[in-house]
Enzyme design. Structure first.
Site, PDB file in Angstrom:
ATOM      1  N   ASP A  23       0.011  18.067  -4.419  1.00 39.57           N
ATOM      2  CA  ASP A  23       1.113  18.884  -4.929  1.00 39.57           C
ATOM      3  C   ASP A  23       1.059  18.910  -6.456  1.00 39.57           C
ATOM      4  O   ASP A  23       1.098  19.960  -7.105  1.00 39.57           O
ATOM      5  CB  ASP A  23       2.426  18.256  -4.436  1.00 39.57           C
ATOM      6  CG  ASP A  23       3.634  19.135  -4.701  1.00 39.57           C
ATOM      7  OD1 ASP A  23       3.455  20.222  -5.274  1.00 39.57           O
ATOM      8  OD2 ASP A  23       4.747  18.722  -4.341  1.00 39.57           O
ATOM      9  N   TYR A  51       6.002  12.914   2.157  1.00 41.83           N
ATOM     10  CA  TYR A  51       6.979  13.998   2.346  1.00 41.83           C
ATOM     11  C   TYR A  51       7.527  14.035   3.773  1.00 41.83           C
ATOM     12  O   TYR A  51       8.570  14.628   4.018  1.00 41.83           O
ATOM     13  CB  TYR A  51       6.355  15.364   2.020  1.00 41.83           C
ATOM     14  CG  TYR A  51       6.052  15.576   0.552  1.00 41.83           C
ATOM     15  CD1 TYR A  51       6.515  14.702  -0.423  1.00 41.83           C
ATOM     16  CD2 TYR A  51       5.299  16.660   0.136  1.00 41.83           C
ATOM     17  CE1 TYR A  51       6.229  14.890  -1.759  1.00 41.83           C
ATOM     18  CE2 TYR A  51       5.012  16.852  -1.210  1.00 41.83           C
ATOM     19  CZ  TYR A  51       5.470  15.969  -2.146  1.00 41.83           C
ATOM     20  OH  TYR A  51       5.173  16.172  -3.471  1.00 41.83           O
ATOM     21  N   ASP A  62      -0.901  21.965  -9.107  1.00 38.57           N
ATOM     22  CA  ASP A  62      -0.107  22.701 -10.097  1.00 38.57           C
ATOM     23  C   ASP A  62      -0.707  22.541 -11.491  1.00 38.57           C
ATOM     24  O   ASP A  62      -0.779  23.494 -12.263  1.00 38.57           O
ATOM     25  CB  ASP A  62       1.348  22.208 -10.114  1.00 38.57           C
ATOM     26  CG  ASP A  62       2.246  23.112  -9.291  1.00 38.57           C
ATOM     27  OD1 ASP A  62       1.745  23.672  -8.296  1.00 38.57           O
ATOM     28  OD2 ASP A  62       3.431  23.269  -9.653  1.00 38.57           O
TER      29      ASP A  62
END
Ligand code: NAD
Length: 353
Positions: free
Chosen positions: A244, A138, A248
């Site tokens: 990430d 990222y 979730d």
């Protein structure tokens, strides 16, 4: 105990108000709590044209901990990207150097029916995912889209330095020590050099924590195991992109997004604490939101920033009690339980406390 309170947008102010009630009670009992409120996200943009106003950032820097609601809303979706509420959130995490993101996936036995998995697979689930938050693909350079050999190519760089891996490893081992002393490091070392280094550093750091049992798992297998037999995990540590996605997926094991808190920590255990859900514009202003994720975020604040485990346990036990009493906001309501509003849930927790 200086706390910056940033309610944000949508249901943010409603749920944060319930968590503030808990903090006010602890203050009335003698805790040296100081709270100051400031706008962030869409509220920051409305107040000063910036989703992270200078004064808000200053307040957050000076505080020991930050309590955040949620940001975002459809009215802000057409703004230029740098002005959008979510940018305020990304910037504050970066500015405060919050590199370790802690996301528990915990399921109260009474809520097992709210999960999309079979109750026996998830009942009693208690996993802590530690996700590195400020590095990886990222943020790695170079990145971009450019023309090569007559066509466009998109590229990013997966990159971790030893020191970045080491500092998140220490956080994860420290947390595993306080839990079940089992740490699973998730990577893709069979294919990626970046993961090879990650694994090597994890093994090095493990020498400082002989009481913790370290295991390794490839991320594709971890995705499968989280759904197949999630209770095998205690503490899990992984990089930014894998974390990430896995966090979730893990959050959905527990059924309601309205129940899960999170913490993002820097090197000195300063932290930002927030529910994992968003601003829920569909129910904002209706007194329907579940405030428990935000109240549990205050418990995490006590656990990790203030190192007051007794008060953290006390808040978590109060939440367990209202769940056991059968009180439910709409998102976790099932036949035979009592539907309550956001403020009623806050009041019930206060009473249980
Ligand atoms: P969301 O999490 O806001 O909502 C998803 C669904 O869950 C909605 O139906 C909502 O009503 C429900 N829900 C969420 N929290 C709840 C709670 N506490 N109690 C009861 N129900 C709850 O996600 P979304 O709809 O994808 O996004 C809405 C806005 O929130 C967007 O602007 C998005 O960018 C933003 N967002 C912010 C954050 C954050 O601030 N950390 C995180 C995710 C999304």
């Amino acid at each position: 105990m200086k706390i910056a309170v940033l309610p944000g947008d949508g249901i943010g102010p409603e749920i944060v108000a319930q968590a503030v009630k808990v903090l006010e009670k602890l203050k009335a009992e003698g805790a040296p709590i100081e709270m100051e409120t400031a706008p962030i996200g869409g509220a920051g943009y409305d107040a000063s044209g910036d989703p992270l106003p200078e004064a808000t950032l200053r307040l957050a820097r000076e505080a020991d901990a930050v309590l955040l609601g949620a940001v975002g809303g459809p009215q802000y979706d057409t703004l230029d990207r740098p002005l959008r509420p979510e940018r305020g959130l990304l910037r504050i995490r970066k500015e405060l150097n919050l590199f370790a993101n802690l996301r528990p996936a915990l399921l109260y036995p009474e809520l097992a029916g709210a999960s999309s998995l079979k109750p026996e697979v998830v009942s009693g689930l208690d996993i802590m995912i530690v996700r590195e938050l400020t590095g990886d693909v990222y943020f790695g350079q170079p990145r971009g889209i450019e023309v090569r050999n007559g066509e466009r190519v998109g590229f990013n760089t997966m990159l971790y330095s030893e020191s970045e891996v080491r500092r998140v490893a220490h956080v994860a081992f420290g947390i595993a020590m306080k839990r079940g002393r089992k740490l699973c490091s998730v990577e893709k070392a069979n294919v990626l050099e970046c993961s090879e280094l990650w694994k090597e550093v994890m093994i090095e750091v493990a020498k400082d924590y002989p009481e913790v049992e370290l295991s390794h798992m490839y991320v594709d297998n971890a995705a499968m195991q989280l759904i197949r037999a999630p209770k095998q995990f205690d503490t899990l540590v992984t990089g930014n992109i894998f974390g990430d996605i896995l966090s979730d997926a893990a959050s959905m094991l527990s059924g309601s997004i309205g129940m899960l808190p999170s913490a993002s920590l820097d090197e000195h255990n300063k932290g930002m604490y927030e529910p994992i859900h968003g601003s829920a514009p569909d129910i904002a202003g209706k007194n329907l939101a579940n405030p428990l994720a935000t109240i549990l975020s205050v418990a995490m604040m006590y656990r990790y920033t203030f190192a007051d485990l007794a008060t953290a346990d006390r808040i978590e036990n109060a939440v367990k009690k209202v769940i056991a009493q059968g009180l439910r906001t709409g998102d976790i309501w099932t036949e035979g339980t009592q539907k309550v509003s956001c403020t009623e849930m806050g009041d019930a927790v206060l009473k249980a406390l």
